[in-house]
Design a protein around this motif. Structure first.
Motif, short mmCIF file in Angstrom:
data_model
loop_
_atom_site.label_atom_id
_atom_site.label_comp_id
_atom_site.label_asym_id
_atom_site.label_seq_id
_atom_site.Cartn_x
_atom_site.Cartn_y
_atom_site.Cartn_z
N LEU A 33 0.86 -1.18 0.00
CA LEU A 33 0.00 0.00 0.00
C LEU A 33 0.90 1.23 0.00
O LEU A 33 1.91 1.26 0.69
CB LEU A 33 -0.88 0.05 1.26
N VAL A 34 0.52 2.24 -0.76
CA VAL A 34 1.25 3.52 -0.76
C VAL A 34 0.34 4.57 -0.14
O VAL A 34 -0.77 4.81 -0.64
CB VAL A 34 1.66 3.94 -2.18
N VAL A 35 0.80 5.17 0.95
CA VAL A 35 -0.01 6.11 1.73
C VAL A 35 0.51 7.53 1.51
O VAL A 35 1.56 7.89 2.03
CB VAL A 35 0.05 5.76 3.24
N PRO A 36 -0.22 8.35 0.74
CA PRO A 36 0.22 9.75 0.58
C PRO A 36 -0.29 10.63 1.72
O PRO A 36 -1.44 10.51 2.15
CB PRO A 36 -0.41 10.17 -0.75
N ALA A 37 0.56 11.52 2.18
CA ALA A 37 0.15 12.52 3.18
C ALA A 37 -0.68 13.59 2.48
O ALA A 37 -0.72 13.65 1.25
CB ALA A 37 1.39 13.15 3.82
N VAL A 38 -1.36 14.44 3.27
CA VAL A 38 -2.14 15.53 2.67
C VAL A 38 -1.70 16.91 3.13
O VAL A 38 -2.11 17.91 2.54
CB VAL A 38 -3.66 15.35 2.87
N MET A 39 -0.87 16.99 4.17
CA MET A 39 -0.28 18.27 4.59
C MET A 39 0.78 17.95 5.66
O MET A 39 0.80 16.84 6.19
CB MET A 39 -1.34 19.25 5.10
N PRO A 40 1.65 18.93 5.98
CA PRO A 40 2.75 18.61 6.89
C PRO A 40 2.32 17.99 8.21
O PRO A 40 2.99 17.09 8.72
CB PRO A 40 3.42 19.98 7.11
N SER A 41 1.15 18.40 8.74
CA SER A 41 0.73 17.83 10.03
C SER A 41 0.33 16.36 9.91
O SER A 41 0.12 15.70 10.93
CB SER A 41 -0.44 18.64 10.61
N THR A 42 0.22 15.82 8.69
CA THR A 42 -0.08 14.39 8.53
C THR A 42 1.14 13.58 8.06
O THR A 42 1.02 12.38 7.80
CB THR A 42 -1.25 14.14 7.54
N PHE A 43 2.30 14.22 7.96
CA PHE A 43 3.49 13.50 7.49
C PHE A 43 3.79 12.30 8.40
O PHE A 43 4.06 11.20 7.93
CB PHE A 43 4.72 14.42 7.45
N ASP A 44 3.77 12.53 9.71
CA ASP A 44 4.10 11.44 10.64
C ASP A 44 3.06 10.33 10.55
O ASP A 44 3.40 9.14 10.58
CB ASP A 44 4.18 11.96 12.08
N ALA A 45 1.79 10.72 10.45
CA ALA A 45 0.72 9.72 10.41
C ALA A 45 0.83 8.86 9.15
O ALA A 45 0.62 7.63 9.20
CB ALA A 45 -0.64 10.41 10.45
N ALA A 46 1.16 9.47 8.02
CA ALA A 46 1.31 8.70 6.78
C ALA A 46 2.46 7.70 6.92
O ALA A 46 2.34 6.54 6.52
CB ALA A 46 1.54 9.63 5.60
N ARG A 47 3.56 8.17 7.49
CA ARG A 47 4.72 7.30 7.65
C ARG A 47 4.41 6.15 8.63
O ARG A 47 4.76 4.99 8.39
CB ARG A 47 5.91 8.12 8.16
N GLU A 48 3.72 6.49 9.73
CA GLU A 48 3.38 5.45 10.71
C GLU A 48 2.41 4.43 10.11
O GLU A 48 2.53 3.23 10.37
CB GLU A 48 2.78 6.09 11.97
N ALA A 49 1.46 4.90 9.31
CA ALA A 49 0.53 3.97 8.65
C ALA A 49 1.30 3.05 7.70
O ALA A 49 0.99 1.85 7.61
CB ALA A 49 -0.55 4.75 7.91
N ALA A 50 2.29 3.60 7.02
CA ALA A 50 3.10 2.78 6.11
C ALA A 50 3.88 1.72 6.88
O ALA A 50 3.98 0.56 6.44
CB ALA A 50 4.05 3.67 5.31
N LEU A 51 4.40 2.09 8.03
CA LEU A 51 5.11 1.11 8.87
C LEU A 51 4.16 0.01 9.32
O LEU A 51 4.49 -1.18 9.28
CB LEU A 51 5.71 1.81 10.10
N LEU A 52 2.97 0.43 9.73
CA LEU A 52 1.99 -0.51 10.26
C LEU A 52 1.58 -1.56 9.22
O LEU A 52 1.35 -2.71 9.54
CB LEU A 52 0.76 0.28 10.72
N CYS A 53 1.51 -1.14 7.94
CA CYS A 53 1.04 -2.07 6.90
C CYS A 53 2.20 -2.65 6.11
O CYS A 53 1.99 -3.32 5.10
CB CYS A 53 0.05 -1.38 5.96
N ASP A 54 3.44 -2.38 6.57
CA ASP A 54 4.60 -2.90 5.87
C ASP A 54 4.62 -2.37 4.42
O ASP A 54 4.92 -3.08 3.48
CB ASP A 54 4.55 -4.44 5.88
N GLY A 55 4.25 -1.09 4.29
CA GLY A 55 4.12 -0.50 2.97
C GLY A 55 4.98 0.73 2.77
O GLY A 55 6.08 0.81 3.32
N ALA A 56 4.48 1.68 2.01
CA ALA A 56 5.26 2.85 1.62
C ALA A 56 4.43 4.12 1.82
O ALA A 56 3.23 4.05 2.04
CB ALA A 56 5.68 2.72 0.16
N TYR A 57 5.11 5.26 1.73
CA TYR A 57 4.39 6.53 1.90
C TYR A 57 4.97 7.59 0.98
O TYR A 57 6.07 7.43 0.42
CB TYR A 57 4.42 7.00 3.36
#
Ligand SMILES: [Zn+2]
Length: 282
Positions: A33-57
């Motif tokens: 899964l590739v998780v794109p962020a939508v603004m700087p305040s979601t950068f960490d959340a996108a990266r953490e979601a990518a870690l959680l699903c063994d995916g990318a951001y």
């Protein structure tokens, strides 16, 4: 393996059951899964979601968040790309683009702010050598104009993923090294233009995406009336293989062929996914 090249796994809609959503995706064979962020305040959340699903951001500011992203969004993107540049899960800049549809963002100042945000982020992506994941809504020609300008200036963006609604736009993106994303919208019988493009564009242009939790496919779609009664329609990455059945039908491909072709195209659009595949657990 299927690749969902665009899903907002970090979105609040998935807060109640994110691990189950990921488990369903993996069980359905949607391994990346590739998780794109939508603004700087979601950068960490996108990266953490990518870690959680063994995916990318991907990191970037979406045009619909142009005002929330703040005046510093381009500089914050540049800093974040610098900070995470050796992270194999960081595969693109996105979601960036222009929205010429949503009424609240069509005044002159908002359009100018969108354009400045997009142009600034494109330049940062070009400098970092990263592909871009684009939001395209009635804005393809404007998006293309900036991509062509960077190319003319000798600092091209190395492609990425876009959407198109005419063959001319589609081929203009393809000439700039882009692949074209297809998802739930293609599953509606009435989406004639999108279905025609999915059927006719060169095979090597096509990638699959859900844009979950948005763009529910036809079988999850709720009418305005149903929504008013509280019916939810949340798209999720596990729907990707069923969405792919529509592409298979439109192309006359088997599902295996569809998977092989779209996965190869996704790896070509987002080359860092190839290295990621070698370092990951599965
Ligand atoms: Zn999106």
């Amino acid at each position: 393996m299927w690749i969902d090249t665009h899903c907002h796994l970090d979105a609040a809609e998935f807060d109640p059951d994110r691990p189950e959503v990921i488990a369903r995706a993996h069980a359905a064979g949607v391994r990346r899964l590739v998780v794109p962020a939508v603004m700087p305040s979601t950068f960490d959340a996108a990266r953490e979601a990518a870690l959680l699903c063994d995916g990318a951001y991907a990191l970037g500011s979406h045009p619909l968040y142009v005002h929330q992203a703040g005046p510093d969004a381009v500089r914050q993107l540049e800093q974040a790309l610098q900070h995470w540049r050796d992270d194999p899960r960081l595969v693109a800049v996105g979601e960036i683009g222009l929205d010429h549809f949503v009424p609240e963002l069509q005044d002159e100042a908002s359009r100018a702010a969108q354009e400045a945000l997009y142009a600034g982020q494109l330049a940062v992506a070009a400098k970092a050598g990263l592909p871009v994941i684009l939001h395209v809504r009635r804005s393809a020609d404007h998006l293309l104009k900036h991509l062509r300008r960077l190319k003319t200036e000798g600092r091209p963006v190395p492609g990425g993923i876009a959407h198109a609604f005419s063959e001319q736009q589609a081929m203009a993106f393809v000439e700039l090294g882009f692949k074209l994303g297809f998802g739930g919208a293609m599953t509606f019988d009435k989406a004639l233009q999108i279905r025609r493009l999915a059927a006719q564009l060169p095979a090597e242009c096509l990638v699959l995406e859900t844009d979950a939790p948005d763009i529910p496919p036809q079988w999850l779609y709720r009418t305005a009336e149903e929504r008013a009664q509280g019916a939810r329609s949340r798209n999720e990455p596990a729907e990707l293989p069923r969405i792919a059945e529509t592409l298979a039908e439109l192309r006359g491909w088997t599902l295996d062929e569809t998977r092989a072709i779209t996965t190869a195209n996704a790896l070509a659009a987002l080359p860092r996914l190839v290295a990621l595949g070698r370092t990951l657990r599965t």
